[in-house]
Scaffold this motif. Sequence first.
Motif, short mmCIF file in Angstrom:
data_model
loop_
_atom_site.label_atom_id
_atom_site.label_comp_id
_atom_site.label_asym_id
_atom_site.label_seq_id
_atom_site.Cartn_x
_atom_site.Cartn_y
_atom_site.Cartn_z
N ALA A 190 71.30 59.65 5.79
CA ALA A 190 70.27 59.99 6.17
C ALA A 190 69.49 58.95 6.68
O ALA A 190 68.67 59.09 7.70
N ALA A 191 69.68 57.53 6.29
CA ALA A 191 68.95 56.58 6.68
C ALA A 191 69.35 56.19 8.14
O ALA A 191 68.59 55.77 8.80
N ALA A 192 70.67 56.15 8.20
CA ALA A 192 71.28 56.10 9.42
C ALA A 192 70.70 56.68 10.57
O ALA A 192 70.56 56.31 11.71
N GLN A 193 70.18 58.20 10.23
CA GLN A 193 69.73 59.12 11.33
C GLN A 193 68.41 58.99 11.38
O GLN A 193 67.87 59.51 12.17
N ASN A 194 67.51 58.03 10.79
CA ASN A 194 66.19 58.10 10.74
C ASN A 194 66.00 56.55 10.79
O ASN A 194 65.57 55.69 9.77
N PRO A 195 65.74 55.80 11.93
CA PRO A 195 65.81 54.24 12.01
C PRO A 195 64.51 53.89 11.31
O PRO A 195 64.43 52.82 10.84
N SER A 196 63.62 54.37 11.58
CA SER A 196 62.14 54.05 11.01
C SER A 196 62.23 53.65 9.29
O SER A 196 61.51 53.11 8.89
N HIS A 197 63.21 54.45 9.02
CA HIS A 197 63.34 54.24 7.36
C HIS A 197 64.28 53.30 6.89
O HIS A 197 64.43 52.77 5.87
N ASN A 198 65.12 52.80 7.86
CA ASN A 198 66.18 51.99 7.69
C ASN A 198 65.60 50.59 8.33
O ASN A 198 66.16 50.07 9.40
N ALA A 199 64.51 50.09 7.97
CA ALA A 199 63.68 48.99 8.83
C ALA A 199 63.06 48.22 7.91
O ALA A 199 62.70 48.46 6.68
N HIS A 200 62.50 47.01 8.51
CA HIS A 200 61.80 46.14 7.88
C HIS A 200 60.65 45.96 8.44
O HIS A 200 60.33 46.04 10.01
N LEU A 201 59.39 45.83 7.96
CA LEU A 201 57.93 45.62 8.49
C LEU A 201 57.29 44.28 7.84
O LEU A 201 57.12 44.40 6.96
N ALA A 202 57.30 43.40 8.96
CA ALA A 202 56.85 42.00 8.59
C ALA A 202 56.02 41.31 9.60
O ALA A 202 56.54 41.35 10.78
N ASP A 203 54.73 40.99 9.13
CA ASP A 203 53.82 40.47 10.11
C ASP A 203 53.73 41.24 11.50
O ASP A 203 53.49 40.54 12.62
N GLY A 204 53.48 42.36 11.19
CA GLY A 204 53.08 43.50 12.45
C GLY A 204 54.37 43.77 13.24
O GLY A 204 54.32 44.27 14.33
N VAL A 205 55.59 43.24 12.83
CA VAL A 205 56.79 43.56 13.72
C VAL A 205 57.71 44.54 13.06
O VAL A 205 58.03 44.25 11.82
N LEU A 206 58.03 45.64 13.49
CA LEU A 206 59.02 46.36 12.81
C LEU A 206 60.55 46.02 13.34
O LEU A 206 60.88 46.23 14.65
N THR A 207 61.25 46.09 12.56
CA THR A 207 62.77 45.68 12.97
C THR A 207 63.52 46.79 12.37
O THR A 207 63.70 47.00 11.26
N THR A 208 64.19 47.46 13.28
CA THR A 208 64.94 48.63 12.66
C THR A 208 66.50 48.16 12.68
O THR A 208 66.94 47.40 13.60
N PHE A 209 67.41 48.61 11.82
CA PHE A 209 68.62 48.30 11.70
C PHE A 209 69.89 49.43 11.94
O PHE A 209 69.51 50.49 11.81
N GLU A 210 70.83 48.91 12.81
CA GLU A 210 71.95 49.82 13.41
C GLU A 210 72.70 50.09 11.94
O GLU A 210 73.11 51.43 11.64
N ARG A 211 73.01 49.27 11.17
CA ARG A 211 73.90 49.56 9.95
C ARG A 211 72.91 49.62 8.73
O ARG A 211 71.67 49.13 8.68
N VAL A 212 73.20 50.42 7.60
CA VAL A 212 72.42 50.64 6.40
C VAL A 212 73.24 49.54 5.57
O VAL A 212 74.30 49.62 5.25
N HIS A 213 72.34 48.90 4.96
CA HIS A 213 72.57 47.86 3.82
C HIS A 213 71.81 48.74 2.72
O HIS A 213 70.78 48.01 2.61
N LEU A 214 72.58 49.21 1.74
CA LEU A 214 71.81 49.91 0.72
C LEU A 214 71.60 48.89 -0.50
O LEU A 214 72.57 48.46 -1.27
N GLY A 215 70.47 48.72 -0.76
CA GLY A 215 70.07 48.27 -2.12
C GLY A 215 69.82 49.28 -3.13
O GLY A 215 69.38 50.49 -2.85
N PHE A 216 70.36 48.99 -4.41
CA PHE A 216 70.09 50.19 -5.46
C PHE A 216 69.62 49.47 -6.77
O PHE A 216 70.15 48.45 -7.26
N ALA A 217 68.75 50.09 -7.46
CA ALA A 217 67.96 49.44 -8.52
C ALA A 217 68.96 49.62 -9.76
O ALA A 217 69.44 50.39 -10.03
N CYS A 218 69.07 48.52 -10.54
CA CYS A 218 70.22 48.16 -11.37
C CYS A 218 69.39 47.76 -12.72
O CYS A 218 68.77 46.73 -12.73
#
Length: 457
Positions: free
Chosen positions: A297-325
């Motif tokens: 799902a994240a791969a199909q929705n780039p705005s969700h697979n992204a970083h927002l910092a200092d007013g710049v939105l960076t979207t990623f082609e690959r999904v690097h998944l973090g999981f709470a442990c």
Amino acid sequence: MATVVVMPQLGNSVESCLIVSWQVKVGDEIAENAIVCEVETDKASMEVPSTAAGTVLALLWDEGDDVPVKEPLLVVGAAGEDPKPALDAVGWAGKDGEGDAAPAPQPTEASATPEVAAQPAERAAATGAASPRARNLAAANSLDLGAVEEGSGPGGRVIERDVKEALTSATPAAARAGAHGAAAQGTGLGGRVTTTDLTAGPAPEAVAPTMPAARPATAVDADFPGPSEATQVKGVRKVISERMMNSLATSAQLTYTTTANAQGLLDLRKKLKNSDAALGMTGVTIGDLVGYAAVRAAAQNPSHNAHLADGVLTTFERVHLGFACDTPRGLLVPTVRNASLMSLREFSAVSKQLANEAIQGSINPDLLSGATFTVSNLGGFGIESFTPLLNVPQTAILGVDAIFPRVKVNADGSVGAEQRIGLSLTADHRVIDGADAARFLQDLVRFIEAIDITALG
């Protein structure tokens, strides 16, 4: 010449380490690669080996100190060797800039100065060597701290326990008063004799002893508020605290919830669990299946697979998944790098390996950062809905809830039940509108409800 062992850099992103415990002491003989201390970064705990063999000449830091990487940690050399030349050679000025190679030795009873060797009661009266809780309890009960002759705290310090004992037994002043024929009735708590009563002289004989007045309902309870423990927030817990506050303060978070039919998850999980072990799929869990669907799902929705910092939105082609442990040291978030390029079997295996390393405290700190999207799964605890906080600068995080039965109406009008799984998506409203979040959840539900097909991807 002696060798200075420095704090190693335990990961590219690590700037300092907190000393949890020393495993050696001055005078110990150690071998090269022997463990000298356990340290904690802002992400994991590790053991530090010595880079030299010999006698431990000096420990340069205390437990609890936060030591910058590459800074001198301890000195190893020949027995009896002076560590100072080696420290001077590396420019060590002491952790406080004063050149101290080790904590100063504490004076023993035999070597104490006359002031230190003074009677405990006199020392307490002269320096106030009583803990704040002891002073508060004594003040609340009109107890003269000078009447506590010996404190049980470090260096004879009067602590709360000493005051409680003085309140429940005859005070030393009362004992002295009885020996000198002074008044048995004093002005202290419950009629106890205080030092003030002693200096005032004996009470008039005409005044008959009276029973202490009944304790009013509003009197201070000497045991209030009861046992407690104060712990400094530090290490991983401090980092978690700061990051959570920063997350809420720097983003516009909104949570959207929905459910998906979980029967496909349950059926596939059962089938994989009973499959041939040689296929390597028996350990795949419900959490793995949902996480795998979330990657899609994240791969199909780039705005969700992204970083927002200092007013710049960076979207990623690959999904690097973090999981709470959940670990003994607190919440850690390992990252499954390139999760969108993995098969289900590989994704499950890597996730479990990272989780085990995080729980054991042996994970590489670099693998606790870099995620582009995160999943937090509380379903195993029975949580049906919650609000996960963004792992900034990420723009979205998925909360996985419990599977629970829900009533449904069948096509023929009959009533039945089906298993549903709850899903809670928190998104940064600065870049993800409500409709965008809804579309992400629609995609996720579709991937979950057709998980057998999704797993083939």
